[in-house]
Design a protein around this motif. Structure first.
Motif, PDB file in Angstrom:
ATOM      1  N   ALA A 266       5.354  30.889  -1.988  1.00 51.72           N
ATOM      2  CA  ALA A 266       5.961  29.591  -1.685  1.00 51.72           C
ATOM      3  C   ALA A 266       7.401  29.758  -1.194  1.00 51.72           C
ATOM      4  CB  ALA A 266       5.917  28.682  -2.912  1.00 51.72           C
ATOM      5  N   LEU A 267       8.140  30.663  -1.813  1.00 49.89           N
ATOM      6  CA  LEU A 267       9.533  30.894  -1.428  1.00 49.89           C
ATOM      7  C   LEU A 267       9.643  31.495  -0.037  1.00 49.89           C
ATOM      8  CD1 LEU A 267      11.642  32.309  -4.412  1.00 49.89           C
ATOM      9  CD2 LEU A 267      12.146  30.321  -2.988  1.00 49.89           C
ATOM     10  N   ILE A 268       8.783  32.463   0.265  1.00 47.99           N
ATOM     11  CA  ILE A 268       8.934  33.179   1.531  1.00 47.99           C
ATOM     12  C   ILE A 268       8.169  32.516   2.674  1.00 47.99           C
ATOM     13  CG2 ILE A 268       9.402  35.328   0.343  1.00 47.99           C
ATOM     14  CD1 ILE A 268       6.610  36.278   0.858  1.00 47.99           C
ATOM     15  N   GLY A 269       7.364  31.494   2.353  1.00 46.93           N
ATOM     16  CA  GLY A 269       6.683  30.736   3.387  1.00 46.93           C
ATOM     17  C   GLY A 269       5.547  31.468   4.065  1.00 46.93           C
ATOM     18  N   ARG A 270       4.975  32.441   3.381  1.00 50.01           N
ATOM     19  CA  ARG A 270       3.842  33.197   3.918  1.00 50.01           C
ATOM     20  C   ARG A 270       3.138  33.884   2.752  1.00 50.01           C
ATOM     21  NH1 ARG A 270       5.228  38.386   3.220  1.00 50.01           N
ATOM     22  NH2 ARG A 270       7.414  39.047   3.467  1.00 50.01           N
ATOM     23  N   PRO A 271       1.910  34.366   2.957  1.00 46.59           N
ATOM     24  CA  PRO A 271       1.254  35.125   1.898  1.00 46.59           C
ATOM     25  C   PRO A 271       2.015  36.428   1.607  1.00 46.59           C
ATOM     26  CG  PRO A 271      -0.332  34.427   3.567  1.00 46.59           C
ATOM     27  CD  PRO A 271       1.033  34.159   4.132  1.00 46.59           C
ATOM     28  N   THR A 272       1.907  36.916   0.400  1.00 53.11           N
ATOM     29  CA  THR A 272       2.513  38.206   0.084  1.00 53.11           C
ATOM     30  C   THR A 272       1.723  39.320   0.778  1.00 53.11           C
ATOM     31  OG1 THR A 272       1.212  38.348  -1.973  1.00 53.11           O
ATOM     32  CG2 THR A 272       3.430  37.407  -2.118  1.00 53.11           C
ATOM     33  N   THR A 273       2.366  40.463   0.933  1.00 46.93           N
ATOM     34  CA  THR A 273       1.785  41.583   1.684  1.00 46.93           C
ATOM     35  C   THR A 273       0.487  42.058   1.032  1.00 46.93           C
ATOM     36  OG1 THR A 273       4.017  42.257   2.326  1.00 46.93           O
ATOM     37  CG2 THR A 273       2.232  43.874   2.621  1.00 46.93           C
ATOM     38  N   PRO A 274      -0.614  42.111   1.766  1.00 46.99           N
ATOM     39  CA  PRO A 274      -1.883  42.535   1.187  1.00 46.99           C
ATOM     40  C   PRO A 274      -1.865  43.995   0.745  1.00 46.99           C
ATOM     41  CG  PRO A 274      -2.209  41.429   3.303  1.00 46.99           C
ATOM     42  CD  PRO A 274      -0.754  41.694   3.174  1.00 46.99           C
ATOM     43  N   LEU A 275      -2.693  44.316  -0.217  1.00 44.55           N
ATOM     44  CA  LEU A 275      -2.794  45.677  -0.718  1.00 44.55           C
ATOM     45  C   LEU A 275      -3.156  46.653   0.412  1.00 44.55           C
ATOM     46  CD1 LEU A 275      -2.894  47.712  -3.071  1.00 44.55           C
ATOM     47  CD2 LEU A 275      -5.281  47.072  -3.401  1.00 44.55           C
ATOM     48  N   THR A 276      -4.015  46.227   1.311  1.00 40.32           N
ATOM     49  CA  THR A 276      -4.429  47.111   2.397  1.00 40.32           C
ATOM     50  C   THR A 276      -3.244  47.566   3.237  1.00 40.32           C
ATOM     51  OG1 THR A 276      -4.895  45.149   3.746  1.00 40.32           O
ATOM     52  CG2 THR A 276      -6.756  46.144   2.574  1.00 40.32           C
ATOM     53  N   ILE A 277      -2.317  46.646   3.496  1.00 38.83           N
ATOM     54  CA  ILE A 277      -1.153  46.974   4.303  1.00 38.83           C
ATOM     55  C   ILE A 277      -0.222  47.922   3.550  1.00 38.83           C
ATOM     56  CG2 ILE A 277       0.880  46.037   5.464  1.00 38.83           C
ATOM     57  CD1 ILE A 277      -1.790  45.375   6.808  1.00 38.83           C
ATOM     58  N   SER A 278      -0.004  47.665   2.274  1.00 37.29           N
ATOM     59  CA  SER A 278       0.888  48.502   1.479  1.00 37.29           C
ATOM     60  C   SER A 278       0.353  49.911   1.316  1.00 37.29           C
ATOM     61  CB  SER A 278       1.129  47.861   0.098  1.00 37.29           C
ATOM     62  OG  SER A 278       1.858  46.660   0.222  1.00 37.29           O
TER      63      SER A 278
END
Length: 284
Positions: A266-278
């Motif tokens: 909600a704070l960053i205005g987007r979904p958090t980074t997916p596990l696949t990307i990390s």
């Protein structure tokens, strides 16, 4: 003026990167122990000032003219409360209008040993008389990066978390949240954010994702807390950090690192980074 302590650290540097997308570089103050290590920030136009938690006399000048301060928690376990007290008092005396502190997920009720110094710092902020906001950060996905090389070489991701679900997110997600709070138009005084990833994973899930991307057989091996602690010490980790990591793993089995409130996205205005990307970033 926005000041960031520990600005050459991994989180601090990412916060400044995020702030540079929102405000002019000249409005950002990087507070660092060794200014020479912040030459890259200075080259971007960021104001670099010397400031050391253990040298109170440096903090008055470091915080001069600052309206909002991000107090990134010290990495010196066992000394944090005293160091944070010094920084909070210096910020108050310098007339800082808002202190934003990087605390621990559910710090007020957390069973983790790490919670002790965070609760003490939150109490110091309540008593200081300066408006403050709490960023109660969950676990960083990068906390597990150190385990990936060993998992690739041994075929096992080792831990002590059982089937506990951990709501980890990328460090850059937490940095973006800090930048959002610092630059928010709305009054942030008294706000408490429980920050965690949108999805929760077990370490078995993490092992499976590493295996999928690496094209190797990797399984999660769960050890008793004491055994995992000894494994970390044998791998060269100092005893205090081995104890904290194994204890954090073990207590995550009971939900100590789980949250599904959605404050971070909600704070960053987007979904958090997916596990696949990390995982892909760590493997790269």
């Amino acid at each position: 003026m926005y000041a960031i302590t520990g600005a050459t650290g991994q989180l601090g540097h990412l916060v400044i990167t995020a702030l540079l997308e929102k405000v002019p570089a000249g409005e950002i103050v990087a507070v660092v122990r060794s200014p020479e290590k912040a030459a890259d920030l200075a080259a971007l136009g960021v104001v670099v000032r010397a400031g050391d938690y253990d040298r109170p006399e440096t903090l008055a000048a470091a915080f001069a003219g600052v309206s909002k301060l991000l107090l990134i928690s010290s990495n010196e376990i066992g000394r944090r409360e005293a160091q944070h007290r010094t920084a909070i008092e210096a910020a108050r005396d310098a007339g800082v209008g808002l202190i934003v502190y990087t605390s621990l997920l559910h710090a007020d009720t957390s069973t983790l040993d790490l919670g002790v110094e965070h609760r003490a710092t939150e109490a110091l902020l309540r008593d200081a008389g300066v408006p403050f906001a709490l960023l109660r950060n969950g676990w960083y996905t990068e906390n597990y990066a150190a385990r990936i090389d060993a998992a690739l070489s041994t075929g096992a991701l080792v831990g002590s978390a059982g089937a506990g679900r951990i709501s980890f997110a990328a460090r850059a997600d937490y940095a973006a949240a800090a930048a959002a709070v610092l630059t928010a138009d709305e009054d942030q005084g008294g706000r408490i954010y429980e920050l965690a990833g949108d999805s929760a994973y077990t370490l078995s899930d993490l092992a499976a994702e590493i295996a999928r991307q690496a094209g190797r057989d990797i399984a999660y091996t769960d050890l008793p807390e004491a055994a995992y602690r000894e494994t970390l010490i044998e791998a060269g980790l100092p005893e205090i950090y081995a104890g904290l990591l194994s204890e954090s793993d073990a207590k995550s089995a009971a939900g100590a690192l789980f949250d599904d409130g959605g404050d971070l996205s909600a704070l960053i205005g987007r979904p958090t980074t997916p596990l696949t990307i990390s995982v892909a970033a760590a493997l790269a």
